[in-house]
Each structure stands twice: as C-alpha cells, then as structure tokens.
Design a protein around this motif. Structure first.
Motif, PDB file in Angstrom:
ATOM      1  N   TRP A  79      77.654  42.405  81.291  1.00  0.00           N
ATOM      2  CA  TRP A  79      77.141  41.700  82.459  1.00  0.00           C
ATOM      3  C   TRP A  79      78.104  40.590  82.857  1.00  0.00           C
ATOM      4  CZ3 TRP A  79      75.042  40.672  77.601  1.00  0.00           C
ATOM      5  CH2 TRP A  79      75.046  39.345  77.179  1.00  0.00           C
ATOM      6  N   GLY A  80      77.792  39.917  83.951  1.00  0.00           N
ATOM      7  CA  GLY A  80      78.629  38.815  84.405  1.00  0.00           C
ATOM      8  C   GLY A  80      78.023  38.148  85.623  1.00  0.00           C
ATOM      9  N   ASP A  81      78.722  37.145  86.115  1.00  0.00           N
ATOM     10  CA  ASP A  81      78.364  36.477  87.371  1.00  0.00           C
ATOM     11  C   ASP A  81      79.425  36.820  88.411  1.00  0.00           C
ATOM     12  OD1 ASP A  81      76.008  35.295  86.707  1.00  0.00           O
ATOM     13  OD2 ASP A  81      76.844  33.331  86.252  1.00  0.00           O
ATOM     14  N   ALA A  82      78.987  37.347  89.543  1.00  0.00           N
ATOM     15  CA  ALA A  82      79.891  37.703  90.628  1.00  0.00           C
ATOM     16  C   ALA A  82      79.794  36.655  91.733  1.00  0.00           C
ATOM     17  CB  ALA A  82      79.554  39.089  91.176  1.00  0.00           C
ATOM     18  N   TYR A  83      80.933  36.190  92.197  1.00  0.00           N
ATOM     19  CA  TYR A  83      80.993  35.166  93.244  1.00  0.00           C
ATOM     20  C   TYR A  83      81.484  35.808  94.541  1.00  0.00           C
ATOM     21  CZ  TYR A  83      80.550  31.714  89.495  1.00  0.00           C
ATOM     22  OH  TYR A  83      80.109  30.972  88.415  1.00  0.00           O
ATOM     23  N   TYR A  84      80.678  35.688  95.584  1.00  0.00           N
ATOM     24  CA  TYR A  84      80.995  36.251  96.897  1.00  0.00           C
ATOM     25  C   TYR A  84      81.019  35.132  97.939  1.00  0.00           C
ATOM     26  CZ  TYR A  84      80.014  40.989  95.148  1.00  0.00           C
ATOM     27  OH  TYR A  84      80.035  42.172  94.466  1.00  0.00           O
ATOM     28  N   LEU A  85      81.987  35.210  98.854  1.00  0.00           N
ATOM     29  CA  LEU A  85      82.077  34.257  99.950  1.00  0.00           C
ATOM     30  C   LEU A  85      82.295  34.995 101.267  1.00  0.00           C
ATOM     31  CD1 LEU A  85      84.380  31.547  98.313  1.00  0.00           C
ATOM     32  CD2 LEU A  85      81.916  31.387  98.675  1.00  0.00           C
ATOM     33  N   GLN A  86      81.893  34.345 102.342  1.00  0.00           N
ATOM     34  CA  GLN A  86      82.158  34.867 103.676  1.00  0.00           C
ATOM     35  C   GLN A  86      83.600  34.577 104.083  1.00  0.00           C
ATOM     36  OE1 GLN A  86      80.349  36.620 105.765  1.00  0.00           O
ATOM     37  NE2 GLN A  86      78.162  36.224 105.468  1.00  0.00           N
ATOM     38  N   ASP A  87      84.061  35.279 105.127  1.00  0.00           N
ATOM     39  CA  ASP A  87      85.416  35.079 105.645  1.00  0.00           C
ATOM     40  C   ASP A  87      85.355  34.922 107.158  1.00  0.00           C
ATOM     41  OD1 ASP A  87      88.060  34.988 106.289  1.00  0.00           O
ATOM     42  OD2 ASP A  87      88.561  36.995 105.564  1.00  0.00           O
ATOM     43  N   PRO A  88      85.235  33.677 107.636  1.00  0.00           N
ATOM     44  CA  PRO A  88      85.110  33.459 109.085  1.00  0.00           C
ATOM     45  C   PRO A  88      86.405  33.671 109.847  1.00  0.00           C
ATOM     46  CG  PRO A  88      85.230  31.368 107.929  1.00  0.00           C
ATOM     47  CD  PRO A  88      85.165  32.429 106.870  1.00  0.00           C
TER      48      PRO A  88
ATOM     49  N   PHE B 250      79.436  35.875 114.190  1.00  0.00           N
ATOM     50  CA  PHE B 250      79.547  34.652 114.993  1.00  0.00           C
ATOM     51  C   PHE B 250      78.807  33.488 114.349  1.00  0.00           C
ATOM     52  CE2 PHE B 250      75.423  36.153 116.376  1.00  0.00           C
ATOM     53  CZ  PHE B 250      74.723  35.007 116.703  1.00  0.00           C
ATOM     54  N   GLN B 251      77.790  33.799 113.502  1.00  0.00           N
ATOM     55  CA  GLN B 251      77.005  32.746 112.858  1.00  0.00           C
ATOM     56  C   GLN B 251      77.859  31.893 111.930  1.00  0.00           C
ATOM     57  OE1 GLN B 251      73.945  31.872 113.374  1.00  0.00           O
ATOM     58  NE2 GLN B 251      72.594  33.586 113.796  1.00  0.00           N
ATOM     59  N   ILE B 252      78.927  32.469 111.386  1.00  0.00           N
ATOM     60  CA  ILE B 252      79.739  31.712 110.429  1.00  0.00           C
ATOM     61  C   ILE B 252      81.053  31.221 111.025  1.00  0.00           C
ATOM     62  CG2 ILE B 252      78.751  32.960 108.467  1.00  0.00           C
ATOM     63  CD1 ILE B 252      81.452  34.476 108.306  1.00  0.00           C
ATOM     64  N   LYS B 253      81.270  31.440 112.336  1.00  0.00           N
ATOM     65  CA  LYS B 253      82.514  31.030 112.965  1.00  0.00           C
ATOM     66  C   LYS B 253      82.443  29.629 113.570  1.00  0.00           C
ATOM     67  CE  LYS B 253      85.128  33.938 115.160  1.00  0.00           C
ATOM     68  NZ  LYS B 253      86.255  34.077 114.201  1.00  0.00           N
ATOM     69  N   GLU B 254      81.246  29.040 113.569  1.00  0.00           N
ATOM     70  CA  GLU B 254      81.131  27.667 114.062  1.00  0.00           C
ATOM     71  C   GLU B 254      81.915  26.734 113.147  1.00  0.00           C
ATOM     72  OE1 GLU B 254      77.039  26.721 114.083  1.00  0.00           O
ATOM     73  OE2 GLU B 254      76.457  28.374 115.410  1.00  0.00           O
ATOM     74  N   PRO B 255      82.623  25.744 113.713  1.00  0.00           N
ATOM     75  CA  PRO B 255      83.438  24.861 112.853  1.00  0.00           C
ATOM     76  C   PRO B 255      82.636  24.150 111.772  1.00  0.00           C
ATOM     77  CG  PRO B 255      83.322  24.050 115.123  1.00  0.00           C
ATOM     78  CD  PRO B 255      82.785  25.434 115.145  1.00  0.00           C
ATOM     79  N   SER B 256      81.392  23.780 112.052  1.00  0.00           N
ATOM     80  CA  SER B 256      80.582  23.120 111.028  1.00  0.00           C
ATOM     81  C   SER B 256      80.297  24.059 109.864  1.00  0.00           C
ATOM     82  CB  SER B 256      79.265  22.620 111.636  1.00  0.00           C
ATOM     83  OG  SER B 256      78.504  23.702 112.154  1.00  0.00           O
TER      84      SER B 256
ATOM     85  N   LEU C  47      83.502  24.375 107.781  1.00  0.00           N
ATOM     86  CA  LEU C  47      83.662  23.197 106.929  1.00  0.00           C
ATOM     87  C   LEU C  47      82.754  23.300 105.701  1.00  0.00           C
ATOM     88  CD1 LEU C  47      84.712  20.438 106.200  1.00  0.00           C
ATOM     89  CD2 LEU C  47      83.066  19.428 107.813  1.00  0.00           C
ATOM     90  N   LYS C  48      81.517  23.728 105.901  1.00  0.00           N
ATOM     91  CA  LYS C  48      80.622  23.919 104.760  1.00  0.00           C
ATOM     92  C   LYS C  48      81.195  24.927 103.774  1.00  0.00           C
ATOM     93  CE  LYS C  48      76.014  22.960 106.710  1.00  0.00           C
ATOM     94  NZ  LYS C  48      74.647  23.525 106.822  1.00  0.00           N
ATOM     95  N   LEU C  49      81.711  26.032 104.304  1.00  0.00           N
ATOM     96  CA  LEU C  49      82.276  27.065 103.451  1.00  0.00           C
ATOM     97  C   LEU C  49      83.482  26.530 102.677  1.00  0.00           C
ATOM     98  CD1 LEU C  49      82.511  29.945 102.411  1.00  0.00           C
ATOM     99  CD2 LEU C  49      83.683  30.556 104.541  1.00  0.00           C
ATOM    100  N   ALA C  50      84.306  25.738 103.343  1.00  0.00           N
ATOM    101  CA  ALA C  50      85.462  25.145 102.669  1.00  0.00           C
ATOM    102  C   ALA C  50      85.013  24.269 101.503  1.00  0.00           C
ATOM    103  CB  ALA C  50      86.285  24.333 103.663  1.00  0.00           C
ATOM    104  N   CYS C  51      83.955  23.510 101.721  1.00  0.00           N
ATOM    105  CA  CYS C  51      83.444  22.626 100.662  1.00  0.00           C
ATOM    106  C   CYS C  51      82.830  23.425  99.521  1.00  0.00           C
ATOM    107  CB  CYS C  51      82.419  21.669 101.244  1.00  0.00           C
ATOM    108  SG  CYS C  51      83.104  20.454 102.397  1.00  0.00           S
ATOM    109  N   ILE C  52      82.073  24.462  99.851  1.00  0.00           N
ATOM    110  CA  ILE C  52      81.471  25.314  98.819  1.00  0.00           C
ATOM    111  C   ILE C  52      82.559  25.979  97.991  1.00  0.00           C
ATOM    112  CG2 ILE C  52      80.161  27.448  98.465  1.00  0.00           C
ATOM    113  CD1 ILE C  52      78.436  26.576 100.889  1.00  0.00           C
ATOM    114  N   ALA C  53      83.599  26.485  98.657  1.00  0.00           N
ATOM    115  CA  ALA C  53      84.704  27.122  97.944  1.00  0.00           C
ATOM    116  C   ALA C  53      85.356  26.139  96.978  1.00  0.00           C
ATOM    117  CB  ALA C  53      85.730  27.652  98.946  1.00  0.00           C
TER     118      ALA C  53
END
Length: 329
Positions: free
Chosen positions: A236-245, A252-258, A261-267
């Motif tokens: 087993w393991g933990d898999a980490y997934y992120l969006q790519d705007p 379009f929901q994840i292409k807003e600059p705000s 920025l959230k995604l950058a901080c989470i990463a």
C-alpha cells in the motif's frame, strides 16, 4: 543542478509579505483519526495558512471525533477545525463496517484474512474483531447541506474504500479541488476492494496528475530471512495528485489566479516546491501587473538563499529572465 531544500520554502515568505491574506485554504480529511503528529493538520505544515484555514475531519468512529474536538478546545486554536462522526462513501445507504483488531484498519470491506496472514505484523492489526451496521453518506451531501462550495485539498484514508469516497464527491471535485492525498493498495488486503489502478484511472479522468507515491512494504511472515535490497512486497501507499492549470484545456475552475496561487501554496506544503516555482512564475508573467500576483521579488529572494545558485549566477536562470521585467512594478 539539484539543490537540497526543506519541505516547504515559499509559503512562509509569502505569508510574511502578506501575500497569503487574500486566500483561504479548506482541507477535508476523510478518516481523520489522529494517530501521530502527521495527522494533526492544523498544528503541522498547514498551520502557515491560519487563521485563513478550515479543516473538516470525518471518521466513522464517534469516539475518535469526540476526542479530537476535546483536544481542540484545550488548544485555543486560531483556525477553524471540526471533526464530524460520519462514514463517507459513494451514496447514502446502510452498510456494514468491519471493525478490525486495531480500529485504524477498519473498513467498509471485509479484511482478506487468508492473504493478510501471509505477511509479517498484519494480522495483529487487520484481522476482524466485530461488525456493526452503519449508514454512509457522501461528501457532496455533507457539503450541500453545510453550504460548503469549495474544498482545496482532500485527504482520504479509509482502508480500501477510498474510491467510494471519491465517487461520492463528484460535485465538489468539479468545483475545483486542487490536490488529493489518497491511500492506495496494490494487493487485495480487503475482499473485493478497488486497487491503485482503479483510483488512478478515476483521478486521471478528473484531470488530476500523479505527483508522488509514498510506499509501504511487508515481507512474508513464514520467512526468517529478508533481502537487504528489497523490503518485501509493495502492499500500500499514499498517492499525491495535483491539478495542472497551465496545461491546455484545463478546467476553467482552476485557471483563476486565486486558485493557481492556492495550488502553488499547497504544492509547497507538500514538498513540491519546483512546481510551486513554476506556478508562481506563471502567475507573475501572466498577471504580474496586479501586485496580488506579482511574485518576482519573492522568487528572487528564495533563489538567492541557495548559495550554489548564487555562485553559478541567478541571471543565467530562465525563470529569473522571465520575471525580471516585473521586479520594479
């Protein structure tokens, strides 16, 4: 050139400059029993977002939720955190919860005891203790009832039922979940459970990209010997997934600059600071005329903290050339 760094290098600087005041991070932790300091999101790396931080924890064990709530009252926290005694799944329905010898291994799927017994140290944790009948609900149902419009980061650890939780979260996923950490299994530790491949297909179908796998191995219980090169079988393991705007045809929901920025901080909190740098560069070049999204100075300061980069010349870096026009804006 590879530069060694700590897990998170950007968010602290961004907060000190007041650049995080404009965002609020919402984390949803499904299977929120606190077993170690790593399970305490509010007191860990995510605390950098406080007071602009909301954490929702879900666990089928009401006692575990009550203990978490009691602990929070003693801490006088400066963020919002709630632990809700709900079992999340793919629908609102009656279900059987298979409670194991260690409660952390309990699942909506029965443990595969014949298989588990072949591995060191697993039966003591994962064999069945008793069953109870419960009602499951969905994350979408909860969010709609509580008028929660957005979740930024979703962590799921429910012992084989992770795909069920995801299937019950379709609405909230479409609204722009940016990152997911999900426990995955590579062999049937629970009877008829979905495996990593099933979860990966589902998340790729919802535009998530796999970034990292933390893996766990076990060797055979019958064997008095074990390899020094192989740690046993990957289970087993933990898999980490992120969006790519930035990619073509991104939601379009994840292409807003705000959101970016959230995604950058989470990463950055997750340790993917190279991706953070790419996203902050993208925001600066595309939206840098707006001071809220001009991160040129922060990027230069962070890169300047690495002596090897300074010695080789920051101006030789393409990222520096791209953001330099925005340094004096």
């Amino acid at each position: 050139m590879e530069i060694e760094q700590e897990m998170s290098i950007f968010v602290k600087s961004l907060k000190e400059k007041g650049l995080l005041d404009q965002i609020h991070i919402t984390v949803c932790n499904v299977g929120s029993r606190k077993l170690s300091s790593g399970d305490d999101y509010g007191a860990g790396a995510w605390n950098v977002f406080a007071p602009n931080l909301t954490i929702y924890g879900f666990d089928a064990d009401a006692d575990a939720c009550e203990a978490a709530e009691a602990e929070l009252k003693l801490k006088h926290i400066n963020w919002t955190e709630k632990h809700i005694p709900l079992a999340l799944g793919k629908s609102v329905e009656e279900a059987t919860l298979y409670v194991t010898k260690h409660p952390m291994c309990s699942s909506l799927y029965p443990p595969n005891e014949a298989y588990i017994g072949r591995f060191y140290d697993l039966p003591e944790l994962s064999n069945l203790d008793f069953t109870i009948e419960i009602e499951t609900t969905t994350l979408d149902t909860f969010c709609n009832a509580e008028e929660i419009n957005t979740i930024d980061f979703l962590q799921i650890d429910v012992q084989g039922a992770e795909l069920q939780v995801l299937e019950g979260s379709l609405e909230i996923l479409k609204r722009g979940v940016l990152g997911i950490q999900v426990e995955v299994e590579f062999s049937h530790l629970y009877v008829n459970q979905p495996l990593f491949a099933d979860i990966d297909v589902f998340l790729r179908g919802h535009d998530f990209t796999l970034f990292y796998l933390e893996t766990a191995f076990r060797h055979r219980s019958c064997s008095p010997i074990a390899s020094t090169q192989r740690r046993g079988q990957l289970l087993w393991g933990d898999a980490y997934y992120l969006q790519d705007p930035i990619r073509e045809n991104a939601n379009f929901q994840i292409k807003e600059p705000s959101k970016i920025l959230k995604l950058a901080c989470i990463a950055d909190v997750l340790g993917f600071s190279d991706y953070t740098l790419e996203l902050l560069e993208y925001l600066t070049v595309k939206y840098g005329d707006n001071p809220k999204y001009n991160f040129a100075q922060t990027i230069i300061e962070i890169l300047s903290s690495f002596s090897d980069l300074v010695e080789s010349g920051l101006d030789s870096l393409p990222v520096v050339a791209n953001i330099r026009p925005f340094l004096n804006i």
